[in-house]
Motif scaffolding. Structure first.
Motif, short mmCIF file in Angstrom:
data_model
loop_
_atom_site.label_atom_id
_atom_site.label_comp_id
_atom_site.label_asym_id
_atom_site.label_seq_id
_atom_site.Cartn_x
_atom_site.Cartn_y
_atom_site.Cartn_z
N LEU A 42 0.82 -1.21 0.00
CA LEU A 42 0.00 0.00 0.00
C LEU A 42 0.86 1.26 0.00
O LEU A 42 0.50 2.27 -0.62
N SER A 43 2.00 1.19 0.65
CA SER A 43 2.92 2.32 0.63
C SER A 43 3.44 2.56 -0.78
O SER A 43 3.51 3.71 -1.25
N ARG A 44 3.76 1.49 -1.48
CA ARG A 44 4.23 1.61 -2.87
C ARG A 44 3.12 2.15 -3.77
O ARG A 44 3.38 2.94 -4.68
N ILE A 45 1.89 1.71 -3.54
CA ILE A 45 0.76 2.23 -4.32
C ILE A 45 0.66 3.74 -4.12
O ILE A 45 0.51 4.49 -5.08
N ARG A 46 0.76 4.19 -2.88
CA ARG A 46 0.68 5.64 -2.60
C ARG A 46 1.78 6.40 -3.33
O ARG A 46 1.55 7.50 -3.85
N GLU A 47 2.99 5.83 -3.37
CA GLU A 47 4.10 6.48 -4.07
C GLU A 47 3.81 6.59 -5.56
O GLU A 47 4.01 7.64 -6.17
N VAL A 48 3.36 5.49 -6.17
CA VAL A 48 3.13 5.46 -7.61
C VAL A 48 1.97 6.36 -8.01
O VAL A 48 1.98 6.95 -9.08
N GLN A 49 0.96 6.47 -7.16
CA GLN A 49 -0.21 7.31 -7.47
C GLN A 49 0.19 8.75 -7.74
O GLN A 49 -0.48 9.46 -8.48
N GLN A 50 1.27 9.19 -7.16
CA GLN A 50 1.70 10.58 -7.28
C GLN A 50 2.55 10.84 -8.51
O GLN A 50 3.01 11.96 -8.72
N THR A 51 2.79 9.81 -9.33
CA THR A 51 3.67 9.96 -10.49
C THR A 51 2.88 9.76 -11.78
O THR A 51 1.71 9.39 -11.77
N GLU A 52 3.55 9.97 -12.88
CA GLU A 52 2.99 9.71 -14.20
C GLU A 52 3.60 8.44 -14.79
O GLU A 52 3.52 8.20 -15.99
N LEU A 53 4.20 7.61 -13.96
CA LEU A 53 4.86 6.39 -14.43
C LEU A 53 3.86 5.34 -14.88
O LEU A 53 2.76 5.24 -14.34
N ASN A 54 4.27 4.54 -15.86
CA ASN A 54 3.53 3.35 -16.22
C ASN A 54 3.96 2.25 -15.28
O ASN A 54 5.12 2.18 -14.88
N LEU A 67 -6.91 -5.31 -8.87
CA LEU A 67 -7.36 -4.46 -7.76
C LEU A 67 -6.31 -3.40 -7.43
O LEU A 67 -6.64 -2.24 -7.18
N VAL A 68 -5.05 -3.81 -7.45
CA VAL A 68 -3.96 -2.85 -7.21
C VAL A 68 -3.92 -1.83 -8.34
O VAL A 68 -3.78 -0.63 -8.09
N ALA A 69 -4.09 -2.29 -9.58
CA ALA A 69 -4.10 -1.36 -10.72
C ALA A 69 -5.23 -0.35 -10.59
O ALA A 69 -5.05 0.84 -10.86
N ARG A 70 -6.40 -0.82 -10.18
CA ARG A 70 -7.54 0.09 -9.99
C ARG A 70 -7.25 1.10 -8.88
O ARG A 70 -7.58 2.28 -8.99
N ALA A 71 -6.63 0.64 -7.79
CA ALA A 71 -6.30 1.55 -6.69
C ALA A 71 -5.31 2.61 -7.15
O ALA A 71 -5.44 3.79 -6.80
N ILE A 72 -4.34 2.20 -7.95
CA ILE A 72 -3.37 3.17 -8.48
C ILE A 72 -4.09 4.16 -9.39
O ILE A 72 -3.94 5.38 -9.24
N HIS A 73 -4.88 3.65 -10.31
CA HIS A 73 -5.57 4.52 -11.27
C HIS A 73 -6.52 5.50 -10.58
O HIS A 73 -6.47 6.71 -10.83
N PHE A 74 -7.40 4.99 -9.74
CA PHE A 74 -8.44 5.83 -9.16
C PHE A 74 -7.93 6.72 -8.02
O PHE A 74 -8.65 7.59 -7.55
N GLY A 75 -6.68 6.53 -7.61
CA GLY A 75 -6.08 7.42 -6.63
C GLY A 75 -5.10 8.40 -7.24
O GLY A 75 -4.43 9.15 -6.54
N SER A 76 -5.01 8.39 -8.57
CA SER A 76 -4.04 9.23 -9.26
C SER A 76 -4.73 10.40 -9.97
O SER A 76 -5.95 10.52 -9.95
N ASN A 77 -3.91 11.21 -10.61
CA ASN A 77 -4.44 12.33 -11.40
C ASN A 77 -5.18 11.85 -12.64
O ASN A 77 -5.89 12.61 -13.28
N ARG A 78 -5.04 10.57 -12.99
CA ARG A 78 -5.70 10.02 -14.17
C ARG A 78 -7.08 9.44 -13.85
O ARG A 78 -7.71 8.84 -14.72
N GLN A 79 -7.55 9.62 -12.66
CA GLN A 79 -8.79 8.96 -12.23
C GLN A 79 -10.01 9.30 -13.08
O GLN A 79 -10.95 8.51 -13.13
N THR A 80 -10.00 10.43 -13.77
CA THR A 80 -11.15 10.78 -14.61
C THR A 80 -11.05 10.14 -15.99
O THR A 80 -12.02 10.13 -16.73
N ALA A 81 -9.88 9.60 -16.32
CA ALA A 81 -9.69 8.92 -17.60
C ALA A 81 -10.23 7.49 -17.50
O ALA A 81 -10.46 6.98 -16.41
N ARG A 82 -10.41 6.89 -18.62
CA ARG A 82 -10.93 5.53 -18.68
C ARG A 82 -9.90 4.54 -18.15
O ARG A 82 -8.72 4.65 -18.43
N PHE A 83 -10.34 3.57 -17.36
CA PHE A 83 -9.48 2.49 -16.88
C PHE A 83 -9.65 1.30 -17.82
O PHE A 83 -10.75 0.85 -18.06
#
Length: 92
Positions: A42-54, A67-83
């Motif tokens: 979860l700590s790593r997810i939080r770190e990645v959410q703040q970046t534009e990394l693939n 589920l991890v991918a969804r958590a990353i996506h919906f917690g990031s700046n890309r959350q309004t884009a399609r998953f």
């Protein structure tokens, strides 16, 4: 070179593998954070959410990669884009 039929089948497989994945929005609060290993994840997810990394998630079937991918996506700046979940096992 592929024949027309083979090319059509390949295109169909790619479309199925990359079609928008209906499902729930997963957030970090949806995960149980009791074990030390899960706290690290979860700590790593939080770190990645703040970046534009693939991110490439690897693991056995049923381990929660989507589920991890969804958590990353919906917690990031890309959350309004399609998953779009890509099922690599369905690609040739």
């Amino acid at each position: 070179m592929q024949s027309g039929k083979d090319a059509d089948e390949t295109v169909s497989l790619v479309r199925r593998a990359t079609q928008e994945s209906p499902g729930e929005v997963w957030r970090l609060t949806d995960f149980v954070e009791e074990s030390q290993q899960m706290k690290v994840v979860l700590s790593r997810i939080r770190e990645v959410q703040q970046t534009e990394l693939n991110v490439l998630l690897l693991g056995e079937t049923g381990t929660g990669k989507e589920l991890v991918a969804r958590a990353i996506h919906f917690g990031s700046n890309r959350q309004t884009a399609r998953f779009v979940a890509v099922r690599c096992d369905s690609l040739p």
